[in-house]
Design a protein around this motif. Sequence first.
Motif, mmCIF file in Angstrom:
data_model
loop_
_atom_site.group_PDB
_atom_site.id
_atom_site.type_symbol
_atom_site.label_atom_id
_atom_site.label_comp_id
_atom_site.label_asym_id
_atom_site.label_seq_id
_atom_site.Cartn_x
_atom_site.Cartn_y
_atom_site.Cartn_z
ATOM 1 N N ALA A 187 -32.992 10.375 -10.528
ATOM 2 C CA ALA A 187 -33.774 10.328 -9.288
ATOM 3 C C ALA A 187 -33.308 9.200 -8.379
ATOM 4 O O ALA A 187 -33.222 9.362 -7.154
ATOM 5 C CB ALA A 187 -35.260 10.163 -9.615
ATOM 6 N N ALA A 188 -32.991 8.048 -8.956
ATOM 7 C CA ALA A 188 -32.530 6.918 -8.160
ATOM 8 C C ALA A 188 -31.218 7.232 -7.450
ATOM 9 O O ALA A 188 -31.026 6.868 -6.278
ATOM 10 C CB ALA A 188 -32.366 5.691 -9.059
ATOM 11 N N ARG A 189 -30.329 7.923 -8.128
ATOM 12 C CA ARG A 189 -29.053 8.285 -7.509
ATOM 13 C C ARG A 189 -29.262 9.328 -6.412
ATOM 14 O O ARG A 189 -28.630 9.275 -5.363
ATOM 15 C CB ARG A 189 -28.089 8.813 -8.561
ATOM 16 N N MET A 190 -30.149 10.274 -6.649
ATOM 17 C CA MET A 190 -30.388 11.320 -5.666
ATOM 18 C C MET A 190 -31.056 10.786 -4.402
ATOM 19 O O MET A 190 -30.901 11.340 -3.320
ATOM 20 C CB MET A 190 -31.233 12.438 -6.289
ATOM 21 N N HIS A 191 -31.799 9.652 -4.525
ATOM 22 C CA HIS A 191 -32.490 9.061 -3.390
ATOM 23 C C HIS A 191 -31.830 7.760 -2.921
ATOM 24 O O HIS A 191 -32.404 7.020 -2.127
ATOM 25 C CB HIS A 191 -33.958 8.810 -3.740
ATOM 26 N N GLY A 216 -27.793 0.036 -16.172
ATOM 27 C CA GLY A 216 -27.590 -1.055 -17.127
ATOM 28 C C GLY A 216 -28.223 -0.757 -18.473
ATOM 29 O O GLY A 216 -27.644 -1.044 -19.527
ATOM 30 N N LYS A 217 -29.411 -0.169 -18.453
ATOM 31 C CA LYS A 217 -30.079 0.219 -19.702
ATOM 32 C C LYS A 217 -29.261 1.257 -20.455
ATOM 33 O O LYS A 217 -29.119 1.194 -21.684
ATOM 34 C CB LYS A 217 -31.471 0.756 -19.385
ATOM 35 N N LEU A 218 -28.695 2.206 -19.703
ATOM 36 C CA LEU A 218 -27.879 3.238 -20.337
ATOM 37 C C LEU A 218 -26.614 2.639 -20.955
ATOM 38 O O LEU A 218 -26.203 3.031 -22.053
ATOM 39 C CB LEU A 218 -27.514 4.311 -19.313
ATOM 40 N N GLU A 219 -26.021 1.680 -20.286
ATOM 41 C CA GLU A 219 -24.816 1.032 -20.819
ATOM 42 C C GLU A 219 -25.122 0.289 -22.115
ATOM 43 O O GLU A 219 -24.343 0.333 -23.072
ATOM 44 C CB GLU A 219 -24.246 0.063 -19.776
ATOM 45 N N VAL A 220 -26.275 -0.379 -22.161
ATOM 46 C CA VAL A 220 -26.685 -1.065 -23.384
ATOM 47 C C VAL A 220 -26.869 -0.064 -24.523
ATOM 48 O O VAL A 220 -26.423 -0.300 -25.661
ATOM 49 C CB VAL A 220 -27.991 -1.859 -23.147
ATOM 50 N N LEU A 221 -27.521 1.052 -24.226
ATOM 51 C CA LEU A 221 -27.712 2.091 -25.244
ATOM 52 C C LEU A 221 -26.378 2.602 -25.769
ATOM 53 O O LEU A 221 -26.193 2.801 -26.976
ATOM 54 C CB LEU A 221 -28.500 3.263 -24.651
ATOM 55 N N GLU A 222 -25.452 2.827 -24.846
ATOM 56 C CA GLU A 222 -24.147 3.353 -25.232
ATOM 57 C C GLU A 222 -23.450 2.402 -26.203
ATOM 58 O O GLU A 222 -22.951 2.820 -27.252
ATOM 59 C CB GLU A 222 -23.304 3.565 -23.975
ATOM 60 N N HIS A 223 -23.432 1.127 -25.879
ATOM 61 C CA HIS A 223 -22.779 0.141 -26.755
ATOM 62 C C HIS A 223 -23.499 0.045 -28.108
ATOM 63 O O HIS A 223 -22.858 -0.123 -29.150
ATOM 64 C CB HIS A 223 -22.738 -1.223 -26.076
ATOM 65 N N ILE A 252 -31.847 10.594 -18.543
ATOM 66 C CA ILE A 252 -32.752 9.599 -17.985
ATOM 67 C C ILE A 252 -33.196 10.043 -16.599
ATOM 68 O O ILE A 252 -32.465 9.873 -15.613
ATOM 69 C CB ILE A 252 -32.077 8.210 -17.929
ATOM 70 N N PRO A 253 -34.389 10.636 -16.477
ATOM 71 C CA PRO A 253 -34.856 11.125 -15.179
ATOM 72 C C PRO A 253 -34.879 10.061 -14.092
ATOM 73 O O PRO A 253 -34.545 10.337 -12.934
ATOM 74 C CB PRO A 253 -36.272 11.636 -15.494
ATOM 75 N N LYS A 254 -35.259 8.820 -14.431
ATOM 76 C CA LYS A 254 -35.349 7.758 -13.428
ATOM 77 C C LYS A 254 -33.975 7.412 -12.861
ATOM 78 O O LYS A 254 -33.846 7.100 -11.670
ATOM 79 C CB LYS A 254 -36.002 6.519 -14.019
ATOM 80 N N GLN A 261 -32.612 0.602 -8.448
ATOM 81 C CA GLN A 261 -32.949 1.359 -9.652
ATOM 82 C C GLN A 261 -31.710 1.922 -10.339
ATOM 83 O O GLN A 261 -31.657 2.016 -11.566
ATOM 84 C CB GLN A 261 -33.918 2.490 -9.305
ATOM 85 N N VAL A 262 -30.713 2.315 -9.554
ATOM 86 C CA VAL A 262 -29.463 2.793 -10.145
ATOM 87 C C VAL A 262 -28.854 1.702 -11.024
ATOM 88 O O VAL A 262 -28.432 1.942 -12.160
ATOM 89 C CB VAL A 262 -28.465 3.236 -9.063
ATOM 90 N N GLY A 263 -28.815 0.475 -10.487
ATOM 91 C CA GLY A 263 -28.265 -0.634 -11.260
ATOM 92 C C GLY A 263 -29.085 -0.942 -12.497
ATOM 93 O O GLY A 263 -28.534 -1.174 -13.582
#
Length: 203
Positions: free
Chosen positions: A114-118, A129-136, A109-111, A123-125
């Motif tokens: 990028a959010a973590r790097m900046h 959160g979207k990634l956590e939903v995908l994982e489940h 997930i590029p976004k 945006q990190v949250g």
Amino acid sequence: MTTSEDSEEAEVDGRGLPVFDTEQEFQDFLERKFEENEYTAIQEVSPHRSNYRADLLLMHDEFGRIGLELKRLTGGSDAGKAHQQIVRQYSGKRYIGERVNLWAFAPYIPKLQAARMHDNRHQVGFQGGKLEVLEHFFQRYGIGVLNVHETTYARLKWGSSREYMLPAFPMKRDFPEGQKNKYNLESIRERVSERLYPEKDVF
């Protein structure tokens, strides 16, 4: 176009994950990292008598064969497509002479990166959160997830407890002492059998 080796030298986040401009760069990176860590990895492998192609076929002396479908997620329905590809086209099929019953999804997930790097915490949250939903979602169907954004080391995860997590590869740091071998391969296979192959005896 930069290769995964070039991107590692140029731009890497705090977890040791390079920035990938294309899905192929991500795929090349995963192939190399798995190869460096006791796996054999082969790109673009077709099931027996099929024109479909799975992104990566992993082979490990202990874990056996694991199929991996990856996506560079920038929006849209790519994650849903990956899920349908695994369930309808790839899982349980024969690859290079053997059936592959363990499958995992690898999202980049590029976004989120990028959010973590900046240091964009909002945006990190949101992206996290979207990634956590995908994982489940994937795990609910017996499909593991390779979450390269989570920690400084990568695991193949079929659940939230350590018994369902196989070691994949280190990035910035190696696996913490005592965590690498907490998995239970039989528990993973039982979960996959119940959720992905409820009407078959595959293990």
